[in-house]
Design an enzyme around this catalytic site. Structure first.
Site, PDB file in Angstrom:
ATOM      1  N   HIS A 108      -4.765   8.061   6.213  1.00 23.45           N
ATOM      2  CA  HIS A 108      -3.905   6.891   6.410  1.00 23.45           C
ATOM      3  C   HIS A 108      -2.614   7.175   5.664  1.00 23.45           C
ATOM      4  CE1 HIS A 108      -2.382   2.734   6.205  1.00 23.45           C
ATOM      5  NE2 HIS A 108      -2.042   3.069   4.972  1.00 23.45           N
ATOM      6  N   TYR A 153      -6.238  -4.140   5.066  1.00 22.91           N
ATOM      7  CA  TYR A 153      -5.960  -4.113   6.506  1.00 22.91           C
ATOM      8  C   TYR A 153      -5.768  -5.513   7.093  1.00 22.91           C
ATOM      9  CZ  TYR A 153      -6.924   0.877   6.554  1.00 22.91           C
ATOM     10  OH  TYR A 153      -6.867   2.236   6.337  1.00 22.91           O
ATOM     11  N   LYS A 183      -9.579   9.343   4.284  1.00 23.29           N
ATOM     12  CA  LYS A 183     -10.588   8.378   4.734  1.00 23.29           C
ATOM     13  C   LYS A 183     -12.004   8.949   4.574  1.00 23.29           C
ATOM     14  CE  LYS A 183      -7.562   6.085   8.071  1.00 23.29           C
ATOM     15  NZ  LYS A 183      -7.416   5.735   9.504  1.00 23.29           N
ATOM     16  N   ASN A 232      -9.923   9.418  11.775  1.00 19.75           N
ATOM     17  CA  ASN A 232      -8.761  10.302  11.893  1.00 19.75           C
ATOM     18  C   ASN A 232      -8.283  10.864  10.553  1.00 19.75           C
ATOM     19  OD1 ASN A 232      -7.438   8.088  10.832  1.00 19.75           O
ATOM     20  ND2 ASN A 232      -6.238   7.658  12.660  1.00 19.75           N
ATOM     21  N   ARG A 241      -4.141  15.365  11.614  1.00 18.68           N
ATOM     22  CA  ARG A 241      -5.012  14.710  12.589  1.00 18.68           C
ATOM     23  C   ARG A 241      -5.339  15.611  13.774  1.00 18.68           C
ATOM     24  NH1 ARG A 241      -2.011   8.928  11.930  1.00 18.68           N
ATOM     25  NH2 ARG A 241      -3.323   8.086  10.270  1.00 18.68           N
ATOM     26  N   GLU A 274       1.451  -1.322  -0.285  1.00 16.07           N
ATOM     27  CA  GLU A 274       0.197  -0.574  -0.282  1.00 16.07           C
ATOM     28  C   GLU A 274      -0.052   0.127  -1.613  1.00 16.07           C
ATOM     29  OE1 GLU A 274      -0.179   0.297   4.502  1.00 16.07           O
ATOM     30  OE2 GLU A 274       0.263   1.977   3.171  1.00 16.07           O
TER      31      GLU A 274
END
Length: 142
Positions: free
Chosen positions: A117, A51, A11, A114, A104, A128
């Site tokens: 993903h 999302y 991320k 965090n 994490r 995905e």
């Protein structure tokens, strides 16, 4: 054990803090192999689409804003029970609840930032992966 593929995203907070290599090192050390990877900056439409399952949740708008705030690295991982293995290496969504030694627990800044993903099921992994990659862009490794 089943050979599977799963999606992993480093991320914006992980990319900004130069953690791409550390994340990949941990994933590869666990036995997963990267079979597709690219860096991109998600558009609002891409983040909203990816999302969409969370659209009605109160955190949806903040999640979209965060995921479009900087570049991400999307990658396809392959290995025995790849979905569960990736989730184990990532740790719980909330870094305060993540097991010591997980990505994490060690690297995340907050429940929102965090760092990573990962797909939560084999079925979702297929969806995905297809969201970001064509089959022809993935390289099987032996």
């Amino acid at each position: 054990m089943a050979l599977e593929r799963t999606l992993s995203i480093v991320k914006p907070d992980g990319v900004t803090r130069n953690l791409i290599g550390e994340v990949i090192r941990r994933l590869e050390k666990s036995g997963l192999r990267v079979v597709g990877s690219r860096m991109l900056r998600l558009t609002t439409a891409q983040a909203e689409g990816f999302y969409a399952v969370h659209r009605e949740r109160p955190f949806f708008r903040d999640l979209v804003t965060y995921m479009t705030s900087g570049p991400v690295v999307v990658q396809v991982l392959e290995g025995e029970n790849a979905v569960a293995k990736n989730r184990e290496v990532m740790g719980a969504t909330d870094p305060k609840k993540a097991a010591p030694g997980t990505i994490r627990a060690d690297l995340a800044e907050s429940i929102e930032a965090n760092t990573v993903h990962g797909s939560d099921s084999v079925e979702n992994a297929k969806v995905e992966i297809a969201y970001f990659f064509k089959d022809s862009e993935l390289c099987a490794r032996s």
